[in-house]
Design a protein around this motif. Structure first.
Motif, PDB file in Angstrom:
ATOM      1  N   UNK A   1     -43.879   8.604   2.232  1.00  0.00           N
ATOM      2  CA  UNK A   1     -44.823   7.598   1.413  1.00  0.00           C
ATOM      3  C   UNK A   1     -46.117   8.541   1.486  1.00  0.00           C
ATOM      4  N   UNK A   2     -46.901   7.859   0.603  1.00  0.00           N
ATOM      5  CA  UNK A   2     -48.635   8.463   0.567  1.00  0.00           C
ATOM      6  C   UNK A   2     -49.118   7.779   1.733  1.00  0.00           C
ATOM      7  N   UNK A   3     -49.751   8.449   2.880  1.00  0.00           N
ATOM      8  CA  UNK A   3     -50.314   7.689   3.901  1.00  0.00           C
ATOM      9  C   UNK A   3     -51.615   6.924   3.453  1.00  0.00           C
ATOM     10  N   UNK A   4     -52.073   7.078   2.495  1.00  0.00           N
ATOM     11  CA  UNK A   4     -53.393   6.275   1.944  1.00  0.00           C
ATOM     12  C   UNK A   4     -53.051   5.417   1.154  1.00  0.00           C
ATOM     13  N   UNK A   5     -52.140   5.254   0.196  1.00  0.00           N
ATOM     14  CA  UNK A   5     -51.909   4.229  -0.624  1.00  0.00           C
ATOM     15  C   UNK A   5     -50.522   3.418  -0.319  1.00  0.00           C
ATOM     16  N   UNK A   6     -49.730   4.177   0.573  1.00  0.00           N
ATOM     17  CA  UNK A   6     -48.398   3.608   1.131  1.00  0.00           C
ATOM     18  C   UNK A   6     -47.352   3.545   0.033  1.00  0.00           C
ATOM     19  N   UNK A   7     -47.666   4.200  -1.095  1.00  0.00           N
ATOM     20  CA  UNK A   7     -46.522   4.378  -2.353  1.00  0.00           C
ATOM     21  C   UNK A   7     -45.582   5.157  -1.730  1.00  0.00           C
ATOM     22  N   UNK A   8     -44.401   4.554  -2.052  1.00  0.00           N
ATOM     23  CA  UNK A   8     -42.917   5.459  -1.787  1.00  0.00           C
ATOM     24  C   UNK A   8     -42.775   6.540  -2.698  1.00  0.00           C
ATOM     25  N   UNK A   9     -42.808   7.784  -2.103  1.00  0.00           N
ATOM     26  CA  UNK A   9     -42.856   8.968  -3.042  1.00  0.00           C
ATOM     27  C   UNK A   9     -41.293   9.441  -3.123  1.00  0.00           C
ATOM     28  N   UNK A  10     -40.476   9.507  -2.114  1.00  0.00           N
ATOM     29  CA  UNK A  10     -39.229  10.065  -2.101  1.00  0.00           C
ATOM     30  C   UNK A  10     -38.034   9.584  -1.183  1.00  0.00           C
ATOM     31  N   UNK A  11     -36.992   8.993  -1.423  1.00  0.00           N
ATOM     32  CA  UNK A  11     -36.213   8.582  -0.755  1.00  0.00           C
ATOM     33  C   UNK A  11     -35.240   9.827  -0.555  1.00  0.00           C
ATOM     34  N   UNK A  12     -34.944  10.295   0.973  1.00  0.00           N
ATOM     35  CA  UNK A  12     -34.008  11.361   1.121  1.00  0.00           C
ATOM     36  C   UNK A  12     -32.814  10.737   1.584  1.00  0.00           C
ATOM     37  N   UNK A  13     -31.712  11.162   0.865  1.00  0.00           N
ATOM     38  CA  UNK A  13     -30.417  10.543   1.216  1.00  0.00           C
ATOM     39  C   UNK A  13     -29.379  11.778   1.508  1.00  0.00           C
ATOM     40  N   UNK A  14     -28.212  11.437   1.919  1.00  0.00           N
ATOM     41  CA  UNK A  14     -27.399  12.386   2.591  1.00  0.00           C
ATOM     42  C   UNK A  14     -26.687  13.312   1.131  1.00  0.00           C
ATOM     43  N   UNK A  15     -27.102  12.802  -0.102  1.00  0.00           N
ATOM     44  CA  UNK A  15     -26.518  13.311  -1.311  1.00  0.00           C
ATOM     45  C   UNK A  15     -27.539  13.934  -2.239  1.00  0.00           C
ATOM     46  N   UNK A  16     -28.664  14.081  -1.688  1.00  0.00           N
ATOM     47  CA  UNK A  16     -29.942  14.573  -2.268  1.00  0.00           C
ATOM     48  C   UNK A  16     -31.159  13.641  -2.491  1.00  0.00           C
TER      49      UNK A  16
ATOM     50  N   UNK B   1     -48.488  13.348   2.072  1.00  0.00           N
ATOM     51  CA  UNK B   1     -47.141  12.671   2.326  1.00  0.00           C
ATOM     52  C   UNK B   1     -46.759  12.513   3.760  1.00  0.00           C
ATOM     53  N   UNK B   2     -46.153  11.581   4.156  1.00  0.00           N
ATOM     54  CA  UNK B   2     -45.768  11.093   5.360  1.00  0.00           C
ATOM     55  C   UNK B   2     -44.216  10.668   5.641  1.00  0.00           C
ATOM     56  N   UNK B   3     -43.778  10.888   6.448  1.00  0.00           N
ATOM     57  CA  UNK B   3     -42.383  10.507   6.649  1.00  0.00           C
ATOM     58  C   UNK B   3     -42.213   9.085   7.729  1.00  0.00           C
ATOM     59  N   UNK B   4     -41.446   8.343   7.204  1.00  0.00           N
ATOM     60  CA  UNK B   4     -41.341   7.161   8.028  1.00  0.00           C
ATOM     61  C   UNK B   4     -40.738   7.563   9.318  1.00  0.00           C
ATOM     62  N   UNK B   5     -39.683   8.316   9.493  1.00  0.00           N
ATOM     63  CA  UNK B   5     -39.153   8.787  10.875  1.00  0.00           C
ATOM     64  C   UNK B   5     -40.092   9.152  11.962  1.00  0.00           C
ATOM     65  N   UNK B   6     -41.291   9.967  11.016  1.00  0.00           N
ATOM     66  CA  UNK B   6     -42.163  10.402  11.863  1.00  0.00           C
ATOM     67  C   UNK B   6     -43.473   9.601  12.317  1.00  0.00           C
TER      68      UNK B   6
ATOM     69  N   UNK C   1     -37.773   5.256  -8.564  1.00  0.00           N
ATOM     70  CA  UNK C   1     -36.440   4.524  -8.879  1.00  0.00           C
ATOM     71  C   UNK C   1     -36.038   3.591  -7.914  1.00  0.00           C
ATOM     72  N   UNK C   2     -36.809   3.363  -6.946  1.00  0.00           N
ATOM     73  CA  UNK C   2     -36.491   1.933  -6.070  1.00  0.00           C
ATOM     74  C   UNK C   2     -36.496   0.750  -6.641  1.00  0.00           C
ATOM     75  N   UNK C   3     -35.367  -0.051  -6.638  1.00  0.00           N
ATOM     76  CA  UNK C   3     -35.264  -1.288  -7.192  1.00  0.00           C
ATOM     77  C   UNK C   3     -35.111  -2.366  -6.061  1.00  0.00           C
ATOM     78  N   UNK C   4     -34.610  -2.362  -4.970  1.00  0.00           N
ATOM     79  CA  UNK C   4     -34.345  -3.210  -3.851  1.00  0.00           C
ATOM     80  C   UNK C   4     -34.003  -2.635  -2.643  1.00  0.00           C
ATOM     81  N   UNK C   5     -34.387  -3.560  -1.840  1.00  0.00           N
ATOM     82  CA  UNK C   5     -34.064  -3.126  -0.404  1.00  0.00           C
ATOM     83  C   UNK C   5     -33.388  -4.580   0.586  1.00  0.00           C
ATOM     84  N   UNK C   6     -32.260  -4.383   0.801  1.00  0.00           N
ATOM     85  CA  UNK C   6     -31.687  -5.615   1.236  1.00  0.00           C
ATOM     86  C   UNK C   6     -30.988  -5.370   2.674  1.00  0.00           C
TER      87      UNK C   6
END
Length: 141
Positions: free
Chosen positions: A106-121, A1-6, A127-132
């Protein structure tokens, strides 16, 4: 697992020439595939400013490695529109606010999004449907 921020700010280097192409400015996520589809570069005057994820050979603590400078300039160019994810409002498909996106894993090999960390959990990347421009949209949480 790899974080976008890092991952932002890491140098992008070629395996074959050991040449730095630039630095990771951001990653573009395709909500249809729920995965990273390209790396957006900053400081890349001689090279492509966008590199397809399938040309990435590795994402480490110190750098992102791509095959070669020649391959980085090629590949597909029909990427989805890039929208910032970090700091964006997160809404459910029914319009219910669920805080803001603090980071994504995200998975650094496949690029698959694993988790979205939010202020509320945390929310599964499945569960990702859209990015706008206004918000990131997820299936009900």
């Amino acid at each position: 697992m790899r974080l976008l921020s890092r991952t932002r700010g890491l140098p992008v280097i070629t395996r074959e020439e050991a040449e730095q192409l630039g630095r990771v400015e951001d990653l573009t996520v395709d909500p249809r595939t729920r995965s990273v589809v390209c790396v957006r570069l900053s400081g890349a005057p001689k090279h492509a400013t966008t590199i397809a994820w399938d040309l990435v050979e590795g994402v480490g603590q110190d750098a992102v490695v791509v095959r070669s400078a020649a391959s980085a300039g090629g590949g597909r160019h029909d990427f989805p529109t890039h929208h910032e994810i970090l700091g964006k409002r997160l809404l459910t498909e029914h319009g219910t606010a669920h805080g803001t996106v603090k980071d994504i894993a995200f998975d650094p090999t496949t690029g698959h999004i694993q988790t979205l960390y939010t202020a509320l959990g945390d929310i599964s990347g499945d569960h990702l449907l859209g990015v706008g421009e206004y918000a990131v949209v997820v299936r009900g949480v």
